[in-house]
Design a protein around this motif. Sequence first.
Motif, PDB file in Angstrom:
ATOM      1  N   TYR A 254     -15.753 -17.794  49.855  1.00 29.54           N
ATOM      2  CA  TYR A 254     -16.413 -16.911  48.892  1.00 29.54           C
ATOM      3  C   TYR A 254     -15.985 -15.455  49.113  1.00 29.54           C
ATOM      4  O   TYR A 254     -15.644 -14.740  48.166  1.00 29.54           O
ATOM      5  CB  TYR A 254     -17.932 -17.041  49.019  1.00 29.54           C
ATOM      6  CG  TYR A 254     -18.688 -15.989  48.232  1.00 29.54           C
ATOM      7  CD1 TYR A 254     -18.842 -16.102  46.861  1.00 29.54           C
ATOM      8  CD2 TYR A 254     -19.230 -14.891  48.879  1.00 29.54           C
ATOM      9  CE1 TYR A 254     -19.511 -15.131  46.132  1.00 29.54           C
ATOM     10  CE2 TYR A 254     -19.912 -13.913  48.170  1.00 29.54           C
ATOM     11  CZ  TYR A 254     -20.054 -14.043  46.796  1.00 29.54           C
ATOM     12  OH  TYR A 254     -20.711 -13.082  46.092  1.00 29.54           O
ATOM     13  N   LEU A 255     -15.983 -15.044  50.368  1.00 28.07           N
ATOM     14  CA  LEU A 255     -15.583 -13.665  50.672  1.00 28.07           C
ATOM     15  C   LEU A 255     -14.115 -13.423  50.346  1.00 28.07           C
ATOM     16  O   LEU A 255     -13.730 -12.315  49.986  1.00 28.07           O
ATOM     17  CB  LEU A 255     -15.845 -13.354  52.154  1.00 28.07           C
ATOM     18  CG  LEU A 255     -17.313 -13.331  52.571  1.00 28.07           C
ATOM     19  CD1 LEU A 255     -17.422 -13.130  54.080  1.00 28.07           C
ATOM     20  CD2 LEU A 255     -18.071 -12.226  51.829  1.00 28.07           C
TER      21      LEU A 255
ATOM     22  N   THR B  33     -13.638 -12.132  46.743  1.00 26.25           N
ATOM     23  CA  THR B  33     -14.454 -11.000  46.294  1.00 26.25           C
ATOM     24  C   THR B  33     -13.987  -9.722  46.968  1.00 26.25           C
ATOM     25  O   THR B  33     -13.702  -9.705  48.164  1.00 26.25           O
ATOM     26  CB  THR B  33     -15.938 -11.237  46.614  1.00 26.25           C
ATOM     27  OG1 THR B  33     -16.345 -12.484  46.046  1.00 26.25           O
ATOM     28  CG2 THR B  33     -16.806 -10.123  46.045  1.00 26.25           C
ATOM     29  N   ASP B  34     -13.905  -8.654  46.188  1.00 27.01           N
ATOM     30  CA  ASP B  34     -13.612  -7.340  46.745  1.00 27.01           C
ATOM     31  C   ASP B  34     -14.905  -6.772  47.331  1.00 27.01           C
ATOM     32  O   ASP B  34     -15.865  -6.532  46.586  1.00 27.01           O
ATOM     33  CB  ASP B  34     -13.070  -6.409  45.659  1.00 27.01           C
ATOM     34  CG  ASP B  34     -12.913  -4.986  46.144  1.00 27.01           C
ATOM     35  OD1 ASP B  34     -12.359  -4.806  47.239  1.00 27.01           O
ATOM     36  OD2 ASP B  34     -13.365  -4.063  45.446  1.00 27.01           O
ATOM     37  N   PRO B  35     -14.964  -6.547  48.647  1.00 25.60           N
ATOM     38  CA  PRO B  35     -16.231  -6.143  49.256  1.00 25.60           C
ATOM     39  C   PRO B  35     -16.708  -4.758  48.840  1.00 25.60           C
ATOM     40  O   PRO B  35     -17.904  -4.481  48.882  1.00 25.60           O
ATOM     41  CB  PRO B  35     -15.925  -6.181  50.764  1.00 25.60           C
ATOM     42  CG  PRO B  35     -14.448  -6.030  50.868  1.00 25.60           C
ATOM     43  CD  PRO B  35     -13.890  -6.679  49.643  1.00 25.60           C
TER      44      PRO B  35
ATOM     45  N   THR C  61     -16.331  -3.111  45.708  1.00 28.59           N
ATOM     46  CA  THR C  61     -16.888  -3.048  44.351  1.00 28.59           C
ATOM     47  C   THR C  61     -17.675  -4.285  43.956  1.00 28.59           C
ATOM     48  O   THR C  61     -18.278  -4.301  42.881  1.00 28.59           O
ATOM     49  CB  THR C  61     -15.740  -2.855  43.342  1.00 28.59           C
ATOM     50  OG1 THR C  61     -14.840  -3.966  43.448  1.00 28.59           O
ATOM     51  CG2 THR C  61     -14.974  -1.571  43.644  1.00 28.59           C
ATOM     52  N   ASP C  62     -17.646  -5.331  44.791  1.00 27.08           N
ATOM     53  CA  ASP C  62     -18.301  -6.606  44.496  1.00 27.08           C
ATOM     54  C   ASP C  62     -17.708  -7.256  43.240  1.00 27.08           C
ATOM     55  O   ASP C  62     -18.375  -8.020  42.543  1.00 27.08           O
ATOM     56  CB  ASP C  62     -19.805  -6.414  44.331  1.00 27.08           C
ATOM     57  CG  ASP C  62     -20.562  -7.733  44.518  1.00 27.08           C
ATOM     58  OD1 ASP C  62     -20.065  -8.598  45.272  1.00 27.08           O
ATOM     59  OD2 ASP C  62     -21.634  -7.914  43.892  1.00 27.08           O
TER      60      ASP C  62
ATOM     61  N   ASN D 115     -11.468 -10.319  43.434  1.00 21.47           N
ATOM     62  CA  ASN D 115     -10.243  -9.674  43.903  1.00 21.47           C
ATOM     63  C   ASN D 115      -9.021 -10.266  43.195  1.00 21.47           C
ATOM     64  O   ASN D 115      -9.141 -11.033  42.244  1.00 21.47           O
ATOM     65  CB  ASN D 115     -10.119  -9.781  45.423  1.00 21.47           C
ATOM     66  CG  ASN D 115     -10.088 -11.225  45.897  1.00 21.47           C
ATOM     67  OD1 ASN D 115      -9.905 -12.163  45.109  1.00 21.47           O
ATOM     68  ND2 ASN D 115     -10.275 -11.425  47.183  1.00 21.47           N
TER      69      ASN D 115
ATOM     70  N   LYS E 252     -16.436   2.421  43.092  1.00 19.45           N
ATOM     71  CA  LYS E 252     -17.683   1.715  42.781  1.00 19.45           C
ATOM     72  C   LYS E 252     -18.190   2.104  41.394  1.00 19.45           C
ATOM     73  O   LYS E 252     -18.619   1.249  40.609  1.00 19.45           O
ATOM     74  CB  LYS E 252     -18.737   2.037  43.832  1.00 19.45           C
ATOM     75  CG  LYS E 252     -18.433   1.503  45.226  1.00 19.45           C
ATOM     76  CD  LYS E 252     -19.527   1.914  46.199  1.00 19.45           C
ATOM     77  CE  LYS E 252     -19.216   1.445  47.610  1.00 19.45           C
ATOM     78  NZ  LYS E 252     -20.257   1.881  48.582  1.00 19.45           N
TER      79      LYS E 252
ATOM     80  N   GLU F 240     -18.585  -0.211  37.947  1.00 20.88           N
ATOM     81  CA  GLU F 240     -19.817  -0.329  37.176  1.00 20.88           C
ATOM     82  C   GLU F 240     -19.594   0.070  35.718  1.00 20.88           C
ATOM     83  O   GLU F 240     -20.125  -0.558  34.792  1.00 20.88           O
ATOM     84  CB  GLU F 240     -20.900   0.553  37.800  1.00 20.88           C
ATOM     85  CG  GLU F 240     -22.270   0.422  37.161  1.00 20.88           C
ATOM     86  CD  GLU F 240     -22.848  -0.982  37.283  1.00 20.88           C
ATOM     87  OE1 GLU F 240     -23.658  -1.368  36.423  1.00 20.88           O
ATOM     88  OE2 GLU F 240     -22.473  -1.686  38.251  1.00 20.88           O
TER      89      GLU F 240
END
Length: 644
Positions: free
Chosen positions: A197-198, A201-203, A205-206, A209, A258, A262
């Motif tokens: 899972y990690l 995912t880009d840690p 910006t959530d 990736n 970030k 958004e």
Amino acid sequence: MKSFSAWSRLAWPREHANLVGVAIALLISSVVLLIYQALSLRASLTDDVSMQASVLAENLTASAMFGDRDATAEVLGSLRKVPHVESATVYTPDGELFVRYARPGLSRVEYEEGTLANVGGSRRLSLEDIFVAAPIVHNDRLLGSIVIVAATDAIKMQLAQYGCFLVGASLCSVWIASLVMKRMRERVSRVEKDLEYLASTDPLTDLPNRRAFYDELKVRLHKASAANKRVALMMVDLDNFKTVNDTLGHGAGDELLKQVAEALRNVVRPQDLVSRIGGDEFAVVLGPDASRVRARATAGRVARNLSRPFILHGIDSAVTASVGFSVYPEDTAEMAELVSNADIALYSAKSRGKSIAVEFQSEMTAEAQRRARIEAELRKALDQDGLEIVYQPQFDCLSGRLLGAEALVRWTHPSEGPILPAEFVPIAENSDLIVALGRWVLWRACRDAASWNAGTNANVHVAVNISARQLRADGFTDEVCTALKKSGLPASLLELELTESQLMSNMSVGIQAMQELRAAGVRLSLDDFGTGYSSLSYLQSFPVHSIKIDRSFICPLPNGGQPIVTAIISMAHSFGLLVVAEGVEYPAQLEWLCDARCDVVQGFLTGRPMRLDQLLAIIRAEEEQKDTRGRTPAAPRPHRAPTA
């Protein structure tokens, strides 16, 4: 049953391999612990012997003062009760042997090894004897020295016992590990799922990736193909992200990413995909129910929404973004080509300016392919000396004397013929090729300038354009000095031209490099003046010798633009700088510049870019005129140079 047996055959060697790994780790740990224990025991023994040496030195003060050897030997004899002491030797202040005590049974070498020269010579990580010395002092007067040699037999014994203990503990640990390893398999399996899972995912910006982006894009393209629908892919790149990092710090850069993530989520629909695929690059996938109209509208909204101030650390920071998009299957039916098309459109958007969205057009592929081909063939031409340099002369406005020549690179392609610098120079600037190209021009220009000044009093300098990457490269000043030394060209006859925008990209580094070049005697010129920042404070900061008025200001003369050019000339002269006007093409322009007290002119009117032999002809003509000027008055206006 057969599958379980096969699984058992695979699991059994794997478990043994894990146990072997554990055993190796324990072995390494045991060795490290043994080394640490050896160091600790040796340090402890050294401290004990040092303390004994200090106590003995204090007890030997009286006997050393009166030179009483018997009393000294008696004091040293007390060391018989200390098992680790092999010998103790007292020396006079001159280093001569005074009294020595040695444990019975020592060899001749061991008996005589307690010298001042051996003190401090033993290694920490060894089991050799320990040598400690202490001064014998009374009322700050040195009476002699004592050297104690201690054996490490006790340390060896303790290390052997400790090693046996570690071996036993390691065997026990391996046995316990074999029991625990079975229970760990289930936990490892759960952890692997979490890591999976990690990994997608880009840690920061959530967002998904790059890996997750490609996986999801592949799925959506498959669905679109099955349902005969469209997918739009947008590439988004922040135009001035590096400036934010350099001015506000990397923390502000992370905060910007970030907020951009958004903002992208708010622009698109929930079912659309937003991913971060690079440092400041994002990808947006619309569909599989997209259309070119909706893609165009969404791309425009993305560009507008990102072209607004973002609050970073309490400061409003203006950010712009370039957007390029491509639509499946209208533009292409292949995923890799779809991504490439969006990248091509993004490149086009960045080249057209900031805060713009561009859709892919089929002709862009040919342009991108030509850029790639031009870059590859330019690199080949540079390696094979397939380029050439022409020189555009520069004349003194009042006397008409030839002062210098600007080096301009030219490329004649073997099959396509001449390729304009306006095409291949930007391609070189967008790659690392610009540094090699600039180095080649610098070396060739220095060599040619040295040749046209040889044997004459012409003192005609050469002007060379320098890129921002060259200026920021480590050792650039040394490279310039080396080119001057090998060519034999005096530093005063080399002029390096730099643009304002190049210097402002990293002002501190630019000024430092310029100061180093100026200290080496090289002339510096500010090129294209008036098209960049043109601030008086910046002009004061740059240690330049002259400024070059951009041709866009010379072109309207003498019918327009006079106030701007007059102001530039007056301002430059107030700073003690020479003024060079480039792009002079008509006699009326030249006449006006002479009346305005411009210092130097350059352009098609006075001389087109020419080969080295043509420039040499002008220089020889100048020298011949110098020989006859004693009889013929000099012309009050610049003469027109022969054209190429």
